[in-house]
Design a protein around this motif. Structure first.
Motif, short mmCIF file in Angstrom:
data_model
loop_
_atom_site.label_atom_id
_atom_site.label_comp_id
_atom_site.label_asym_id
_atom_site.label_seq_id
_atom_site.Cartn_x
_atom_site.Cartn_y
_atom_site.Cartn_z
N PHE B 43 59.04 -45.76 -18.44
CA PHE B 43 58.70 -44.04 -18.93
C PHE B 43 58.99 -43.19 -18.00
N ASP B 44 59.51 -42.75 -17.80
CA ASP B 44 59.79 -41.63 -16.79
C ASP B 44 58.98 -40.32 -16.57
N LEU B 45 58.48 -40.34 -17.73
CA LEU B 45 57.85 -38.95 -18.81
C LEU B 45 57.16 -39.02 -19.81
N VAL B 46 55.79 -38.34 -19.80
CA VAL B 46 55.07 -38.50 -21.28
C VAL B 46 54.90 -37.10 -21.42
N VAL B 47 54.69 -36.00 -22.49
CA VAL B 47 54.73 -34.97 -22.46
C VAL B 47 53.74 -35.16 -24.18
N LEU B 48 52.60 -34.14 -23.60
CA LEU B 48 51.18 -33.87 -24.55
C LEU B 48 51.35 -32.48 -24.92
N PRO B 49 52.39 -32.70 -25.86
CA PRO B 49 52.37 -31.16 -26.82
C PRO B 49 51.48 -30.14 -27.04
N GLY B 50 51.74 -28.82 -27.88
CA GLY B 50 51.19 -27.92 -28.12
C GLY B 50 51.00 -28.27 -29.75
N GLY B 51 49.41 -27.85 -30.03
CA GLY B 51 49.52 -27.94 -31.49
C GLY B 51 47.19 -27.51 -31.64
N PHE B 52 47.35 -27.94 -33.14
CA PHE B 52 45.67 -27.91 -33.23
C PHE B 52 45.45 -29.42 -32.73
N SER B 53 45.36 -30.46 -32.36
CA SER B 53 45.33 -31.93 -32.46
C SER B 53 44.03 -32.15 -33.09
N VAL B 83 52.87 -37.32 -15.78
CA VAL B 83 52.09 -36.63 -17.53
C VAL B 83 52.40 -35.45 -17.60
N PHE B 84 53.11 -34.48 -18.16
CA PHE B 84 53.26 -33.19 -18.95
C PHE B 84 52.84 -32.86 -20.15
N GLY B 85 51.39 -31.85 -19.75
CA GLY B 85 50.30 -31.18 -20.96
C GLY B 85 50.90 -29.75 -21.01
N ILE B 86 50.72 -29.82 -22.30
CA ILE B 86 51.67 -28.54 -22.32
C ILE B 86 50.54 -27.91 -24.05
N CYS B 87 49.96 -26.52 -23.32
CA CYS B 87 49.17 -25.86 -24.02
C CYS B 87 47.82 -26.21 -24.58
N ASN B 88 48.13 -27.53 -26.22
CA ASN B 88 47.35 -28.40 -26.66
C ASN B 88 46.84 -29.65 -25.99
N GLY B 89 48.43 -30.25 -24.99
CA GLY B 89 48.73 -30.90 -24.36
C GLY B 89 47.70 -30.84 -23.50
N PHE B 90 47.76 -29.59 -22.47
CA PHE B 90 46.78 -29.11 -21.28
C PHE B 90 45.70 -29.48 -21.88
N GLN B 91 44.95 -28.97 -23.00
CA GLN B 91 43.80 -29.30 -22.99
C GLN B 91 42.82 -30.72 -23.16
N VAL B 92 43.98 -31.76 -23.87
CA VAL B 92 43.40 -32.92 -23.65
C VAL B 92 43.83 -33.47 -22.42
N LEU B 93 45.01 -33.14 -21.47
CA LEU B 93 43.96 -34.04 -19.98
C LEU B 93 43.64 -33.50 -19.29
N LEU B 94 42.73 -31.76 -19.77
CA LEU B 94 41.01 -31.64 -19.00
C LEU B 94 40.04 -32.50 -20.16
N GLU B 95 40.29 -32.63 -20.76
CA GLU B 95 39.15 -33.26 -21.47
C GLU B 95 39.25 -35.19 -21.46
N SER B 96 40.47 -35.51 -20.85
CA SER B 96 40.04 -36.61 -20.42
C SER B 96 40.61 -37.01 -19.21
N GLY B 97 39.75 -35.87 -18.31
CA GLY B 97 39.93 -35.90 -16.97
C GLY B 97 40.57 -36.52 -16.10
N LEU B 98 42.17 -36.29 -16.33
CA LEU B 98 43.44 -36.51 -15.94
C LEU B 98 43.30 -35.42 -14.71
N LEU B 99 42.74 -33.79 -15.78
CA LEU B 99 43.03 -32.89 -14.62
C LEU B 99 41.07 -32.15 -15.03
N PRO B 100 41.75 -31.78 -13.58
CA PRO B 100 40.24 -30.65 -13.40
C PRO B 100 40.04 -29.70 -14.17
N GLY B 101 38.47 -29.17 -14.01
CA GLY B 101 38.55 -27.62 -15.01
C GLY B 101 38.56 -27.94 -16.62
#
Lengths: 82, 229
Positions: B43-53, B83-101
């Motif tokens: 894969f070249d890109l993984v997207v974590l989409p928005g929503g309410f996981s 890896v691209f996280g949008i909205c809820n996907g962004f929240q998941v990336l932060l919780e997983s420690g892949l992104l700061p804050g």
């Protein structure tokens, strides 16, 4: 054993819910209210061999999942159950 | 470009992302189910989409960050995969420690759903390389827990490393308290990791990337990724 866990915002982190309740309490005439912090309270039933073990495991649960330590702090107590 | 869209229970922007990548931009696109680990090597890109996981229970993104697929995504990201996280996907990336804050409740305590302007702060990343410097994009937001928070020292570090990719601004590109919809520190709308291969943002570029709908400003982010792969 029962773990009683409190998760609250660290100081300096904006707590919009707390702020709103603070203003509402002041509006009701409770002028002595200086600050309100709203957090989470969790009760977790445990089947742990000892209090020492429970202490270690609950701390780990808090750090890994129950609190986001970037913005939240936690404290807990362990209560014996029948 | 080979893309994967993660589906968590409660994702609701997954089909929008799939539609933009597969049908609008003609890229090979696959679903990635949250319950299974996946071999992402090709894969070249993984997207974590928005929503309410997971219903946003406990904290937005907290439970999803422990899904089996996240083990594969962390490995993929560490190996340099995008890896691209949008909205809820962004929240998941932060919780997983892949992104700061982290992201906290909007300062207004309201769910905000509207078009906002964001300014591109760094064009030297795979997500923004087709953008002009300081380009202003109009992209919708739709969130309740979108106020970015990080301590002042780390915010400074993000700035120095060029990890702030988007800031909320007005239509002319001016960043101010008035143009900050949710109270994010530093008006931050999107950040990357230090290596710039993982990015998360609260605005929804997939909602403004199909020419059949109003506005296509979001397309430039996907186009940047495509021209980079």
């Amino acid at each position: 054993m029962l773990a009683q866990i409190h998760v609250t915002f660290k100081e300096g982190v904006l707590d919009p819910q707390g702020k709103t309740v603070h203003h509402a309490l002041n509006d009701l005439g409770y002028d002595e209210v200086l600050d309100v912090n709203i957090g989470k309270y969790l009760e977790i039933k445990l089947d742990s061999a000892s209090e020492e073990e429970a202490e270690i495991r609950v701390r780990e649960m808090c750090e890994r999942l129950l609190a986001n330590t970037v913005i939240e702090s936690f404290r807990f107590s362990l209560v014996p159950t029948e | 470009m080979k893309c994967g869209i993660v589906v968590f229970p409660g994702s609701n922007c997954d089909h929008d992302c799939f539609h933009i990548l597969k049908h609008v931009l003609s890229q090979e696109t696959h679903w990635l189910w949250h319950k299974e680990e996946a071999n992402l090597e090709s894969f070249d890109l993984v997207v974590l989409p928005g929503g309410f996981s997971y219903g946003d229970y406990l904290r937005a993104g907290a439970i999803a960050s422990f899904s089996p697929i996240m083990n594969s995504i962390v490995r993929f990201a560490k190996a340099g995969g995008k890896v691209f996280g949008i909205c809820n996907g962004f929240q998941v990336l932060l919780e997983s420690g892949l992104l700061p804050g982290t992201l906290i409740q909007n300062q207004s305590r309201k769910f905000i759903c509207k078009n906002v302007s964001v300014r591109v702060e760094n064009t030297d990343t795979p997500f923004t390389r087709n953008c002009r410097e300081n380009q202003v994009l109009e992209i919708p937001i739709a969130h309740h827990q979108g106020s970015y928070y990080i301590d002042p020292f780390s915010l400074n570090q993000l700035e120095e490393n060029g990890q702030i990719l988007f800031r909320y601004c007005d239509a002319t590109g001016k960043v101010s308290a008035e143009s900050n919809p949710n109270g994010s520190v530093g008006s931050v709308a999107g950040v990357s990791n230090e290596q710039k291969n993982v990015m998360g943002m609260m605005p929804h570029p997939e909602r403004c990337a199909d020419p059949k709908l109003m506005g296509t400003d979001g397309q430039i982010i996907f186009q940047s990724l495509i021209s980079n792969s």
